[in-house]
Design an enzyme around this catalytic site. Sequence first.
Site, PDB file in Angstrom:
ATOM      1  NE  ARG A  46      -2.696   2.887   2.848  1.00 63.51           N
ATOM      2  CZ  ARG A  46      -2.671   3.694   3.894  1.00 63.51           C
ATOM      3  NH1 ARG A  46      -1.997   3.364   4.966  1.00 63.51           N
ATOM      4  NH2 ARG A  46      -3.328   4.824   3.878  1.00 63.51           N
ATOM      5  CG  HIS A  87     -13.090   5.087   4.411  1.00 65.13           C
ATOM      6  ND1 HIS A  87     -12.638   3.837   4.042  1.00 65.13           N
ATOM      7  CD2 HIS A  87     -12.424   5.395   5.545  1.00 65.13           C
ATOM      8  CE1 HIS A  87     -11.743   3.418   4.920  1.00 65.13           C
ATOM      9  NE2 HIS A  87     -11.604   4.349   5.847  1.00 65.13           N
ATOM     10  NE  ARG A 139      -5.742  12.650   9.656  1.00 68.70           N
ATOM     11  CZ  ARG A 139      -5.935  11.639   8.815  1.00 68.70           C
ATOM     12  NH1 ARG A 139      -6.638  11.808   7.710  1.00 68.70           N
ATOM     13  NH2 ARG A 139      -5.436  10.451   9.086  1.00 68.70           N
ATOM     14  CG  ASN A 148     -17.746   7.344  16.537  1.00 64.78           C
ATOM     15  OD1 ASN A 148     -18.333   8.407  16.568  1.00 64.78           O
ATOM     16  ND2 ASN A 148     -18.371   6.188  16.386  1.00 64.78           N
ATOM     17  N   GLY A 208     -14.266   2.056  10.146  1.00 61.71           N
ATOM     18  CA  GLY A 208     -14.590   1.710  11.536  1.00 61.71           C
ATOM     19  C   GLY A 208     -15.872   2.349  12.038  1.00 61.71           C
ATOM     20  CG  ASN A 245     -17.964  -1.312  13.703  1.00 57.76           C
ATOM     21  OD1 ASN A 245     -18.446  -2.440  13.660  1.00 57.76           O
ATOM     22  ND2 ASN A 245     -16.742  -1.045  13.300  1.00 57.76           N
ATOM     23  CD  GLU A 303      -8.248   0.854   3.119  1.00 51.73           C
ATOM     24  OE1 GLU A 303      -7.606   1.826   2.743  1.00 51.73           O
ATOM     25  OE2 GLU A 303      -8.668   0.721   4.285  1.00 51.73           O
TER      26      GLU A 303
END
Length: 399
Positions: free
Chosen positions: A90, A208, A241, A284, A331, A335, A385
């Site tokens: 990757r 995403h 971020r 989260n 994620g 979820n 991925e």
Amino acid sequence: MIILVVNAGSSSLKYQLIDMSDESVIAKGNCDRIGIDGHINHKTADGRVLDEDCPFPTHTEAFMKLVECLTSGDAKVIDSMDAISAVGHRIVQGADVFDKSVLVTDEVIDKIDELRELAPVHNHAHALALRACKSVIPANVPQVVVFDTAFHQTMPPKAYMFGLPYDDYEKLHVRKYGFHGTSHRFVSKALAEAMGKDVKDLKIVSCHLGNGSSITAVDGGKSVDTSMGFTPLDGVVMGTRTGSVDPSAVTFVADKHGFTPSQMSEYMNKKSGFLGVSGVGSDNRDIQEAANNGNDKAQLVSDMLAYEIQKYIGAYAAAMNGLDAVLFTGGIGENSWEVREQVCQNMDFFGIKIDEALNRTIRGKLTKISTPDSKVEVWIVPTNEELLIARDTLELISK
Ligand code: ADP
């Protein structure tokens, strides 16, 4: 056929060994603290685990340890590296140099390294890992690189240009590149298959949502716009971020705090987002829990995220002049029923209606969560991925 998938960071090297006959994971692990001290956690599909400290001065020692774990000892899964057909890597930034996955040559590694200015944390580490991999893995094993940015190379100039003087684009290569492309490509294709449609006939907004989040408009299987920009800092508010901020606020805050450009970058990348707004944390789950317990700032940042995603859905429906499906992945997307519910509320103008009871019960499973009368289908599509990197690798070596 067995493929090794590698995701190298500046101090870590994550890997998966995938059996392509049934796309199952044979073993996976993470070498981390490279250049600091060193640690490996290695797990096999049948539950054997190796977890130990070992010195990793550079990526080369980490690769040597990875090879040792795969081929010997209690958690061995193959007899020798000859059992591996190829290695897929990757790579974060391929800029406008790479619009698809390619076989690795010395020239390709040099080019990835040259792009380091555009992805300071990642690309040099990728180049180091590619060179280390070449020195450790048998020379007859081909290597392939798969870029996070490649899927977004189909964006038209009107979507990727900034309103800066044109010279900055031509000479400094400043433009929107977009990230998470491997994930958006994987999930949009998986969604089309689940809907029983050709991806060429679909207009999809792919959300995403993870520690880093990006929203992409996928029209006919191609990325036509995406929320992350020149770097993965742009777009919606994320774990640490900022997401999009008025650039004047950036220069103002830097000036008031006396930050250098790199200190300001650190502030916006590591100290902001869920963490900075709520003061609770970057995860989260912690945000949702605090919000449920009456923490106003956690509720605020959760509301900000959902509102920003709603605006992207609206903007991209306009950009594509239509919308067939919205998908959630990553994620959070896979979820968090709370985030999905909040995003899909008050979206009936767009023809979006979800089955709230169903949505609350589903985690991490390919599922349609919209109601039968919803004009736009809404789906949860788990991303993978590593599998897409393995599939690209297989396709390239088979040619
Ligand atoms: P990365 O961007 O690092 O790949 P992930 O895609 O793994 O991140 O997403 C991490 C995020 O997913 C975290 O904010 C975490 O709280 C969230 N998440 C994971 N599991 C759950 C869950 N069960 N409920 C809510 N959020 C979750």
